[in-house]
Scaffold this motif. Structure first.
Motif: not given
Length: 313
Positions: A265-274, A276-284, A291-299
């Motif tokens: 978990l990052y300040k701005d998003g949710i890191g997910v394994k792909t 070949n690496g990682e993608i960080i979801i920033t809005e969901l 719709r909300m920023l991922a940081k709002e969701f995590m809060n």
């Protein structure tokens, strides 16, 4: 040529700047668009093109099947017919009628991306450029001879929404610069190379679901290529979650970490394994929520640490 009698055939928002430009220079005698559809609440909503036509006192015709209902179009005796994202195949009876022909405004660099979703597919497939093609119409879908084209770069942060808006303006401008050449006969038709043709089929539900076994780049392109409509999604704990925006991560993982697993978990998003690496979801967007920023969701999550390790399906 303000007395040039033009019929415009188009329906969605993309067509609107094209119609506005056409109506500012020529005599648009009829607008042909798809039949009205009810909204989710059952209220009939006019398409942007129909709404413009009504406000500007232009005759509107909405055939269910234009192949069988074309006589009203021909009764207007058009000199030129322009189509742009109309949504039905135009029959030969219409194509053969106007003095200056039937031309189509298409949102790709033909013969690439023929079909109904060229803007979505250009981003999803990772194209670096796209554009507008104006072609002489034939009965085969988007296969007519090319009259004019203009290119534009696809930026790495473009979404289907931003690219749609840029292309609709380019379409208007290219059409207005092309019509005088059509009227004067100063055009050089270029036949499309069928061997280079690709197809941009309409987006289906299965195209919207994220497969985290794909690469970070492929997933990033899919998310922005479906934003703001219809939206990419994944399933977390049995709940559908729309994923509207993301960024690249810089972590790499061994094979014990599964694709689709939340890894950090990052300040701005949710890191997910792909793959070949990682993608960080920033809005969901959760089902039934805005719709909300991922940081709002995590809060709003009490035990954030419990998110790590959970799987997106």
């Amino acid at each position: 040529m303000n007395n040039l009698k033009v019929i415009f055939m188009g329906t969605p928002e993309f067509s609107l700047p094209v119609l506005e430009g056409l109506n500012s220079k020529y005599n648009v005698v009829m607008v042909v668009c798809q039949p009205d559809k009810p909204s989710n609440r059952g209220v009939v909503q006019y398409s942007p093109v129909k709404d413009f036509a009504i406000k500007n006192n232009i005759k509107v015709f909405q055939p269910v099947n234009v192949k069988n209902e074309y006589h009203e179009i021909l009764s207007e005796k058009p000199d030129l017919i322009v189509t742009c994202a109309y949504g039905q195949i135009i029959p030969k009876e219409i194509l053969d009628y106007p003095k200056y022909g039937c031309i189509n405004v298409h949102a790709s660099l033909l013969p690439k991306l023929r079909g109904g979703a060229p803007i979505h597919r250009a981003i999803i497939e990772g194209h670096k450029e796209t554009g507008i093609t104006i072609m002489k119409m034939k009965e085969k879908m988007d296969a007519g001879d090319i009259i004019s084209q203009v290119k534009t770069e696809i930026l790495d942060d473009d979404t289907v929404g931003t690219l749609h808006d840029k292309l609709s303006v380019l379409a208007r401008d290219l059409l207005l610069s092309t019509i005088p050449n059509i009227i004067s006969g100063n055009i050089n038709l270029v036949r499309q190379n069928e061997e280079e043709a690709t197809f941009a089929w309409n987006i289906k539900r299965e195209d919207e679901k994220i497969d985290f076994s794909k690469t970070t780049r492929e997933i990033y392109n899919q998310i922005r290529g479906l934003n703001p409509w219809p939206g990419a999604y994944a399933i977390l704990s049995g709940r559908i979650i729309k994923i509207w925006a993301s960024r690249y991560g810089d972590k790499f993982f061994n094979e014990e970490v599964l694709n689709g697993q939340i890894v950090e978990l990052y300040k701005d998003g949710i890191g997910v394994k792909t793959s070949n690496g990682e993608i960080i979801i920033t809005e969901l967007q959760l089902e039934g929520k805005r719709r909300m920023l991922a940081k709002e969701f995590m809060n709003g999550v009490v035990n954030k640490e419990l998110l790590v390790g959970r799987m997106f399906e």
